[in-house]
Design a protein around this motif. Structure first.
Motif, PDB file in Angstrom:
ATOM      1  N   UNK A 454       0.633  -1.157  -0.007  1.00  0.00           N
ATOM      2  CA  UNK A 454       0.253  -0.206   0.246  1.00  0.00           C
ATOM      3  C   UNK A 454       0.770   1.155   0.015  1.00  0.00           C
ATOM      4  N   UNK A 455       0.408   2.176  -0.747  1.00  0.00           N
ATOM      5  CA  UNK A 455       1.455   3.662  -0.904  1.00  0.00           C
ATOM      6  C   UNK A 455       0.004   4.546  -1.408  1.00  0.00           C
ATOM      7  N   UNK A 456      -0.328   5.250  -0.459  1.00  0.00           N
ATOM      8  CA  UNK A 456      -1.500   6.120  -0.789  1.00  0.00           C
ATOM      9  C   UNK A 456      -1.246   7.695  -0.267  1.00  0.00           C
ATOM     10  N   UNK A 457      -1.996   8.590  -1.002  1.00  0.00           N
ATOM     11  CA  UNK A 457      -1.935   9.899  -0.571  1.00  0.00           C
ATOM     12  C   UNK A 457      -3.263  10.482  -0.345  1.00  0.00           C
ATOM     13  N   UNK A 458      -3.567  10.764   0.735  1.00  0.00           N
ATOM     14  CA  UNK A 458      -4.907  11.491   1.137  1.00  0.00           C
ATOM     15  C   UNK A 458      -4.772  12.807   1.242  1.00  0.00           C
ATOM     16  N   UNK A 467      -9.648  12.932  -0.715  1.00  0.00           N
ATOM     17  CA  UNK A 467      -9.218  12.477  -2.093  1.00  0.00           C
ATOM     18  C   UNK A 467      -8.179  11.501  -1.881  1.00  0.00           C
ATOM     19  N   UNK A 468      -8.257  10.463  -2.251  1.00  0.00           N
ATOM     20  CA  UNK A 468      -7.142   9.096  -2.113  1.00  0.00           C
ATOM     21  C   UNK A 468      -6.450   8.924  -3.506  1.00  0.00           C
ATOM     22  N   UNK A 469      -5.119   9.064  -3.485  1.00  0.00           N
ATOM     23  CA  UNK A 469      -4.281   8.689  -4.401  1.00  0.00           C
ATOM     24  C   UNK A 469      -3.501   7.702  -4.370  1.00  0.00           C
ATOM     25  N   UNK A 470      -3.651   6.432  -5.284  1.00  0.00           N
ATOM     26  CA  UNK A 470      -2.817   5.380  -5.162  1.00  0.00           C
ATOM     27  C   UNK A 470      -1.614   5.418  -5.783  1.00  0.00           C
ATOM     28  N   UNK A 471      -0.306   5.440  -5.181  1.00  0.00           N
ATOM     29  CA  UNK A 471       0.987   5.611  -6.059  1.00  0.00           C
ATOM     30  C   UNK A 471       1.473   4.128  -6.587  1.00  0.00           C
ATOM     31  N   UNK A 472       1.007   3.106  -5.995  1.00  0.00           N
ATOM     32  CA  UNK A 472       1.540   1.831  -5.985  1.00  0.00           C
ATOM     33  C   UNK A 472       1.143   1.125  -7.413  1.00  0.00           C
ATOM     34  N   UNK A 473       2.076   1.134  -8.326  1.00  0.00           N
ATOM     35  CA  UNK A 473       1.554   0.478  -9.654  1.00  0.00           C
ATOM     36  C   UNK A 473       1.309  -0.927  -9.951  1.00  0.00           C
ATOM     37  N   UNK A 474       2.075  -1.594  -8.730  1.00  0.00           N
ATOM     38  CA  UNK A 474       1.655  -3.062  -8.681  1.00  0.00           C
ATOM     39  C   UNK A 474       2.168  -3.573  -7.228  1.00  0.00           C
ATOM     40  N   UNK A 475       1.615  -4.587  -6.650  1.00  0.00           N
ATOM     41  CA  UNK A 475       2.098  -5.094  -5.359  1.00  0.00           C
ATOM     42  C   UNK A 475       3.637  -5.586  -5.376  1.00  0.00           C
ATOM     43  N   UNK A 476       4.118  -5.591  -4.168  1.00  0.00           N
ATOM     44  CA  UNK A 476       5.238  -6.097  -3.874  1.00  0.00           C
ATOM     45  C   UNK A 476       6.664  -5.257  -4.393  1.00  0.00           C
TER      46      UNK A 476
END
Length: 563
Positions: A454-458, A467-476
């Motif tokens: 998990x790597x998110x910006x709120x 507003x939630x932004x997910x920076x993780x293009x793929x797991x692990x």
């Protein structure tokens, strides 16, 4: 009436004089014993070498009496000269104990009469004070004063005398010919005419140690041979470990007497069953009986292989470490021990020690490792356990003859913990004042030792939806860089509004669940555009500036409340 202080000083000197006298007497008596022993040994050896007649032995007897008389005269003369008065003794003490600073010597310049009647130019109080000062310093250094007469030389002389006398006595007792020579010299008048004696030579005796023996293969052994009634120049040890060929080894002579000698040979590591005996040439060929050394093998570990099954979340490829034992692996790794012994084993046990990192105050401590039995197949044993903490293990084994392994080695377990993820807010990195139409760029780096889940910006305007932004293009992924451009105009902000934002990270720990890290909350404070321009231009009127400062104070207070 004498002074107690003066009497105490005299008593101290008296004890010291007695000690010196005793040590001197002890040293002189030791010299006398040494000289007397060497004299008797020398004259006996001379008598043995010359083999004199009765008259010649009588002459040596007279010479020995004269020599002993001279030694006694010297001893009495030296002891008679040993006299020391108090002043010479005090001077000797002062030389050996400089800290007394001449107090003892000065105090002895006055007598008891001087204390009673006084002395020209010196008061009675001064004499009394001088004695008391000397006595106090003597008491402070009482041990040094009592031992100022060195005893080492006297005791060393006594030890030397005892050693010399013991050696001389041992020589006489161990050698019949030397003892007979001394007996003839002690009273030559009893010597009769020589009688022809036919000497019967005793048989040569051989004893060998350790004889027949059972021992661990690879251990060392020392073969000792004792020969009585002969002292051969060389003695051979004959060894056979293949039932066919004999090999010879020369034994070392360790010591010898008048008619006996001892020999030894050290074998650092014996690997095969061995037959042995000793032989030498003395009055013909002499041999000992043959002896047998039978070897046995204690259970021993020859190799430990480790098969590592790492946790899936680490994405580390499973490996096999050969000829190892110690392990450094992530927590949760399943390890299979493959142990190869030197022989077939009946039972083998893996014993664990408590973890070195165990914390007695820990609320939920990890369960300790439980001892496990190896599943044996001939000389190979297998066991599996899961690494959950640091520790130590050792392996003991018992073979089918009930022989047990000795001194098992310790092998170390090092469990690598899964550390929480880390993030770094590179830009802006702190609270910031912005204008309503400004575009704010956020740059963030995140990493984890095994991977991020998990790597998110709120972010949100205070009081509005997030507003939630997910920076993780793929797991692990182990390292990720994220950036976001916030358009304040799209958020419909006005001066006085605040935009808050924070970051959330989580790793991919599959054992205890993901570890989550939440950053601090940061604020973007919206200020009027003209205020920014005024501040950039260096400020405005006094009332406007005052108002601006008041607004800033209110805004800072609001930021603290929001945080």
């Amino acid at each position: 009436m004498s002074s107690p202080t003066f009497d105490s000083l005299r008593e101290t000197l008296k004890n010291l004089r007695r000690r010196r006298s005793n040590l001197f007497i002890l040293k002189q008596l030791s010299y006398f014993v040494i000289a007397f022993s060497l004299l008797i040994l020398s004259l006996s050896a001379l008598s043995l070498f010359l083999e004199p007649s009765k008259s010649g032995t009588t002459f040596l007897f007279a010479l020995s009496l004269i020599s002993i008389g001279l030694l006694l005269w010297r001893l009495i003369h030296v002891l008679g000269r040993q006299t020391t008065d108090d002043r010479r003794l005090a001077h000797y003490v002062e030389e050996n104990i400089p800290d007394l600073e001449q107090r003892l010597l000065t105090s002895l310049e006055f007598t008891e009469e001087d204390l009673v009647n006084g002395k020209d130019g010196v008061s009675q109080q001064f004499i009394q004070q001088l004695w008391q000062d000397a006595q106090e310093h003597v008491q402070i250094q009482q041990q040094q004063v009592e031992t100022v007469a060195p005893s080492r030389t006297s005791y060393l002389s006594m030890a030397s005398a005892a050693g010399v006398a013991t050696i001389v006595l041992a020589l006489f007792l161990s050698s019949d010919v030397l003892f007979n020579a001394a007996s003839r010299l002690a009273w030559p008048f009893a010597i009769s005419e020589p009688v022809l004696v036919v000497e019967v030579i005793p048989d040569i005796e051989i004893s060998v140690e350790p004889g027949d023996l059972e021992m661990q293969r690879g251990d060392s052994v020392t073969i000792i041979a004792r020969v009585i009634n002969a002292i051969p120049g060389t003695i051979n040890l004959r060894l056979q470990d293949d039932n066919v060929n004999w090999r010879d080894a020369t034994m070392n002579r360790d010591g010898s007497g008048s008619d006996s000698a001892t020999y030894s040979y050290f074998i650092p590591s014996l690997q095969e069953d061995t037959t042995y005996y000793v032989t030498f040439d003395e009055r013909g060929e002499q041999s000992s009986p043959q002896y047998q050394i039978d070897l046995f093998d204690l259970p021993q570990i020859e190799q430990i292989d480790l098969a590592m099954d790492y946790p899936d979340y680490t994405e580390i490829e499973d490996v096999i470490e050969e000829d190892s034992g110690d392990m450094v692996v992530p927590e949760g790794t399943e390890v299979e021990l493959v142990v190869t012994f030197n022989k077939n084993i009946a039972t083998a046990l893996v014993e664990f020690d408590e973890s070195y990192s165990a914390d007695e105050d820990e609320i939920n401590p990890l369960p300790a490792y439980e001892n496990i039995n190896l599943v044996m197949d001939g000389n190979i044993g297998r066991a599996t356990f899961t690494v959950n903490q640091d520790g130590v293990y050792r392996i003991s084994a018992t073979d089918f003859s009930d022989l047990q392994s000795k001194n098992p080695l310790d092998y170390f377990i090092r469990a690598i913990e899964d550390t929480p993820p880390e993030l770094a807010l590179k830009r802006p990195g702190q609270d910031q004042e912005v204008m309503p139409l400004e575009e704010v760029v956020l740059e963030i780096d995140a990493n984890d030792d095994y991977g991020l889940s998990k790597f998110t910006l709120n972010y949100s305007v205070v009081g509005a939806d997030e507003v939630e932004v997910d920076f993780l293009p793929e797991q692990n992924l182990r390292e990720v860089s994220g950036d976001e451009l916030i358009y304040l105009e799209d958020l419909d902000v006005e001066p006085g509004d605040f935009v808050s934002y924070f970051l959330t990270l989580a790793d991919n720990n599959g054992l205890r669940g993901p570890s989550e890290v939440i950053s601090d909350i940061y604020f973007l404070q919206v200020i009027p555009t003209d205020q920014e321009f005024r501040r950039s231009g260096g400020g405005g009127g006094g009332q406007g500036a005052g108002g601006g400062q008041g607004d800033g104070a209110d805004s800072s207070a609001l930021v603290q409340i929001q945080k």
